[in-house]
Design a protein around this motif. Structure first.
Motif, PDB file in Angstrom:
ATOM      1  N   ASP A  92       0.840  -1.199   0.000  1.00  0.00           N
ATOM      2  CA  ASP A  92       0.000   0.000   0.000  1.00  0.00           C
ATOM      3  C   ASP A  92       0.874   1.247   0.000  1.00  0.00           C
ATOM      4  O   ASP A  92       0.588   2.225  -0.702  1.00  0.00           O
ATOM      5  CB  ASP A  92      -0.920  -0.011   1.209  1.00  0.00           C
ATOM      6  CG  ASP A  92      -1.788   1.242   1.289  1.00  0.00           C
ATOM      7  OD1 ASP A  92      -2.557   1.480   0.344  1.00  0.00           O
ATOM      8  OD2 ASP A  92      -1.670   1.987   2.284  1.00  0.00           O
ATOM      9  N   ALA A  93       1.962   1.213   0.777  1.00  0.00           N
ATOM     10  CA  ALA A  93       2.878   2.361   0.818  1.00  0.00           C
ATOM     11  C   ALA A  93       3.531   2.572  -0.545  1.00  0.00           C
ATOM     12  O   ALA A  93       3.682   3.715  -1.002  1.00  0.00           O
ATOM     13  CB  ALA A  93       3.934   2.145   1.905  1.00  0.00           C
ATOM     14  N   LEU A  94       3.918   1.493  -1.214  1.00  0.00           N
ATOM     15  CA  LEU A  94       4.529   1.608  -2.537  1.00  0.00           C
ATOM     16  C   LEU A  94       3.546   2.198  -3.552  1.00  0.00           C
ATOM     17  O   LEU A  94       3.942   2.932  -4.457  1.00  0.00           O
ATOM     18  CB  LEU A  94       5.019   0.237  -3.010  1.00  0.00           C
ATOM     19  CG  LEU A  94       6.290  -0.283  -2.330  1.00  0.00           C
ATOM     20  CD1 LEU A  94       6.479  -1.775  -2.590  1.00  0.00           C
ATOM     21  CD2 LEU A  94       7.524   0.498  -2.822  1.00  0.00           C
ATOM     22  N   ASP A  95       2.271   1.882  -3.392  1.00  0.00           N
ATOM     23  CA  ASP A  95       1.245   2.436  -4.286  1.00  0.00           C
ATOM     24  C   ASP A  95       1.102   3.939  -4.119  1.00  0.00           C
ATOM     25  O   ASP A  95       0.737   4.640  -5.075  1.00  0.00           O
ATOM     26  CB  ASP A  95      -0.111   1.778  -4.019  1.00  0.00           C
ATOM     27  CG  ASP A  95      -0.202   0.371  -4.574  1.00  0.00           C
ATOM     28  OD1 ASP A  95       0.630   0.015  -5.434  1.00  0.00           O
ATOM     29  OD2 ASP A  95      -1.101  -0.378  -4.144  1.00  0.00           O
ATOM     30  N   GLY A 128      12.759   8.971 -12.049  1.00  0.00           N
ATOM     31  CA  GLY A 128      11.448   8.362 -12.219  1.00  0.00           C
ATOM     32  C   GLY A 128      11.298   7.028 -11.533  1.00  0.00           C
ATOM     33  O   GLY A 128      10.351   6.281 -11.807  1.00  0.00           O
ATOM     34  N   GLU A 129      12.200   6.711 -10.612  1.00  0.00           N
ATOM     35  CA  GLU A 129      12.177   5.412  -9.946  1.00  0.00           C
ATOM     36  C   GLU A 129      11.328   5.439  -8.674  1.00  0.00           C
ATOM     37  O   GLU A 129      11.221   6.475  -8.004  1.00  0.00           O
ATOM     38  CB  GLU A 129      13.598   4.956  -9.604  1.00  0.00           C
ATOM     39  CG  GLU A 129      14.454   4.664 -10.835  1.00  0.00           C
ATOM     40  CD  GLU A 129      15.780   4.025 -10.472  1.00  0.00           C
ATOM     41  OE1 GLU A 129      16.156   4.048  -9.271  1.00  0.00           O
ATOM     42  OE2 GLU A 129      16.443   3.488 -11.381  1.00  0.00           O
ATOM     43  N   ILE A 130      10.748   4.294  -8.358  1.00  0.00           N
ATOM     44  CA  ILE A 130      10.005   4.118  -7.119  1.00  0.00           C
ATOM     45  C   ILE A 130      10.989   3.623  -6.061  1.00  0.00           C
ATOM     46  O   ILE A 130      11.530   2.512  -6.175  1.00  0.00           O
ATOM     47  CB  ILE A 130       8.861   3.097  -7.294  1.00  0.00           C
ATOM     48  CG1 ILE A 130       7.929   3.525  -8.432  1.00  0.00           C
ATOM     49  CG2 ILE A 130       8.095   2.924  -5.991  1.00  0.00           C
ATOM     50  CD1 ILE A 130       7.200   4.811  -8.185  1.00  0.00           C
ATOM     51  N   GLN A 131      11.247   4.445  -5.060  1.00  0.00           N
ATOM     52  CA  GLN A 131      12.262   4.129  -4.067  1.00  0.00           C
ATOM     53  C   GLN A 131      11.658   3.336  -2.899  1.00  0.00           C
ATOM     54  O   GLN A 131      10.683   3.781  -2.282  1.00  0.00           O
ATOM     55  CB  GLN A 131      12.903   5.412  -3.531  1.00  0.00           C
ATOM     56  CG  GLN A 131      13.604   6.251  -4.582  1.00  0.00           C
ATOM     57  CD  GLN A 131      14.852   5.587  -5.132  1.00  0.00           C
ATOM     58  OE1 GLN A 131      15.374   4.633  -4.562  1.00  0.00           O
ATOM     59  NE2 GLN A 131      15.337   6.089  -6.256  1.00  0.00           N
ATOM     60  N   LEU A 132      12.243   2.206  -2.592  1.00  0.00           N
ATOM     61  CA  LEU A 132      11.782   1.410  -1.460  1.00  0.00           C
ATOM     62  C   LEU A 132      11.942   2.184  -0.157  1.00  0.00           C
ATOM     63  O   LEU A 132      11.092   2.097   0.739  1.00  0.00           O
ATOM     64  CB  LEU A 132      12.548   0.087  -1.399  1.00  0.00           C
ATOM     65  CG  LEU A 132      12.140  -0.889  -0.291  1.00  0.00           C
ATOM     66  CD1 LEU A 132      10.676  -1.288  -0.422  1.00  0.00           C
ATOM     67  CD2 LEU A 132      13.038  -2.128  -0.315  1.00  0.00           C
ATOM     68  N   THR A 133      13.017   2.958  -0.038  1.00  0.00           N
ATOM     69  CA  THR A 133      13.242   3.755   1.167  1.00  0.00           C
ATOM     70  C   THR A 133      12.091   4.730   1.410  1.00  0.00           C
ATOM     71  O   THR A 133      11.652   4.926   2.550  1.00  0.00           O
ATOM     72  CB  THR A 133      14.566   4.531   1.068  1.00  0.00           C
ATOM     73  OG1 THR A 133      15.634   3.600   0.853  1.00  0.00           O
ATOM     74  CG2 THR A 133      14.848   5.317   2.332  1.00  0.00           C
ATOM     75  N   ILE A 172       9.206   2.833   2.872  1.00  0.00           N
ATOM     76  CA  ILE A 172       9.447   2.514   4.277  1.00  0.00           C
ATOM     77  C   ILE A 172       9.197   3.747   5.139  1.00  0.00           C
ATOM     78  O   ILE A 172       8.620   3.661   6.228  1.00  0.00           O
ATOM     79  CB  ILE A 172      10.874   1.978   4.482  1.00  0.00           C
ATOM     80  CG1 ILE A 172      11.078   0.671   3.706  1.00  0.00           C
ATOM     81  CG2 ILE A 172      11.160   1.749   5.965  1.00  0.00           C
ATOM     82  CD1 ILE A 172      12.521   0.198   3.662  1.00  0.00           C
ATOM     83  N   ALA A 173       9.635   4.920   4.655  1.00  0.00           N
ATOM     84  CA  ALA A 173       9.409   6.165   5.401  1.00  0.00           C
ATOM     85  C   ALA A 173       7.920   6.428   5.575  1.00  0.00           C
ATOM     86  O   ALA A 173       7.479   6.863   6.649  1.00  0.00           O
ATOM     87  CB  ALA A 173      10.084   7.324   4.669  1.00  0.00           C
TER      88      ALA A 173
END
Length: 294
Positions: A216-219, A227-232, A235-236
């Protein structure tokens, strides 16, 4: 609380640091002594009890799938020629775990790579292992992450101490209090801060255990640099809504996405081998003396 049963291994990167070798060979298949790097990561997951493994691949990664598949012609040749030790090694790789694959169609960053695991993972907690990091610790760190999750129900992120010069290359964890041997609450996490802005010297490394809330957070996060989706960033965001723990890595890590660490991993792991260690140590000693290295 559901137990962690599944591991996701991200192996979709282009491997540009190792060009031109990685023009035709996936960086995850570069050998560390006599095994491809990704096999160490799969073995670590299996040692920790995770045998349902999803590998996130990309274009040009077919060799990864072939490595963990059966090769009947090769096995027949080894059997008929009496090379039983090699046959055992070849079969070991294909029998390690129940391995699945899904392709990250667009190179949109680590966060996006994790997001494509959603359908395989479902609503369960899961571990994430980055193929660039190999741990030579008998899965102690991964087991500790799983234990921290089982004791808290929270996502857990592995971190290690780095020098001030290195911190800008990593996500950086700010702990709420003192950092010891146990998992600690995180106050915040920052993606690649400048040296002067870093809240600590704790750098995020490629081992995580997540609740399904990470999807859900990644969405909801916006793309970052390139243009990258950062995992960090995900997590934040997760940290604002639920507790996230950190756990300090005590050693045994090699960042084989870096050339120097890749070479160090090959040398140190070879030195640990009974068949290779003594002659290699002798040669290194002779080389040091010959070159006058202090």
């Amino acid at each position: 609380m559901q137990p962690v049963r599944k591991a996701v291994i991200t192996a979709a990167g282009l491997g540009t640091r190792f060009l031109p070798a990685t023009k035709s060979i996936p960086k995850e298949m570069l050998p560390v002594v006599d095994r491809p790097a990704i096999q160490y990561v799969v073995e670590e997951a299996v040692q920790a009890g995770l045998t349902d493994i999803l590998i996130i691949t990309g274009r040009g990664k077919r060799a990864v799938e072939d490595h963990f598949d059966r090769n009947f012609e090769l096995e027949h040749y080894l059997e008929t020629t009496g090379k039983h030790a090699l046959l055992k090694e070849v079969q070991f790789a294909s029998d390690l775990a129940d391995i699945h694959y899904v392709r990250q169609r667009d190179p949109l960053g680590l966060g996006h790579a994790v997001s494509v695991a959603r359908h395989h993972v479902g609503g369960e907690p899961f571990a994430v292992l980055l193929a660039d990091d190999i741990m030579v610790d008998d899965a102690v760190l991964l087991r500790s992450l799983l234990a921290a999750y089982e004791g808290s129900g929270c996502s857990v992120v592995a971190a290690t101490e780095v020098s001030p010069e290195e911190i800008s290359s990593y996500g950086c964890v700010e702990p709420e209090g003192e950092v010891g041997d146990d998992a600690f609450p995180m106050r915040r996490i920052v993606e690649k801060p400048k040296r002067e802005d870093a809240p600590s010297n704790l750098a995020v490394i490629g081992r995580y255990v997540f609740t399904p809330g990470i999807f859900d957070a990644l969405d909801r996060i916006k793309p970052g640099a390139g243009g990258e989706i950062q995992l960090t960033d995900a997590i934040a965001l997760l940290l604002r809504e639920e507790k996230v723990l950190g756990l300090r890595c005590k050693g045994g890590r090699y960042d084989i996405g870096q050339k120097l660490d890749f070479l160090r991993a090959n040398i140190e792991l070879a030195l640990d081998r009974e068949d290779l260690g003594p002659p290699l140590a002798q040669w290194i000693g002779e080389l040091v003396r010959r070159r006058g290295i202090a």
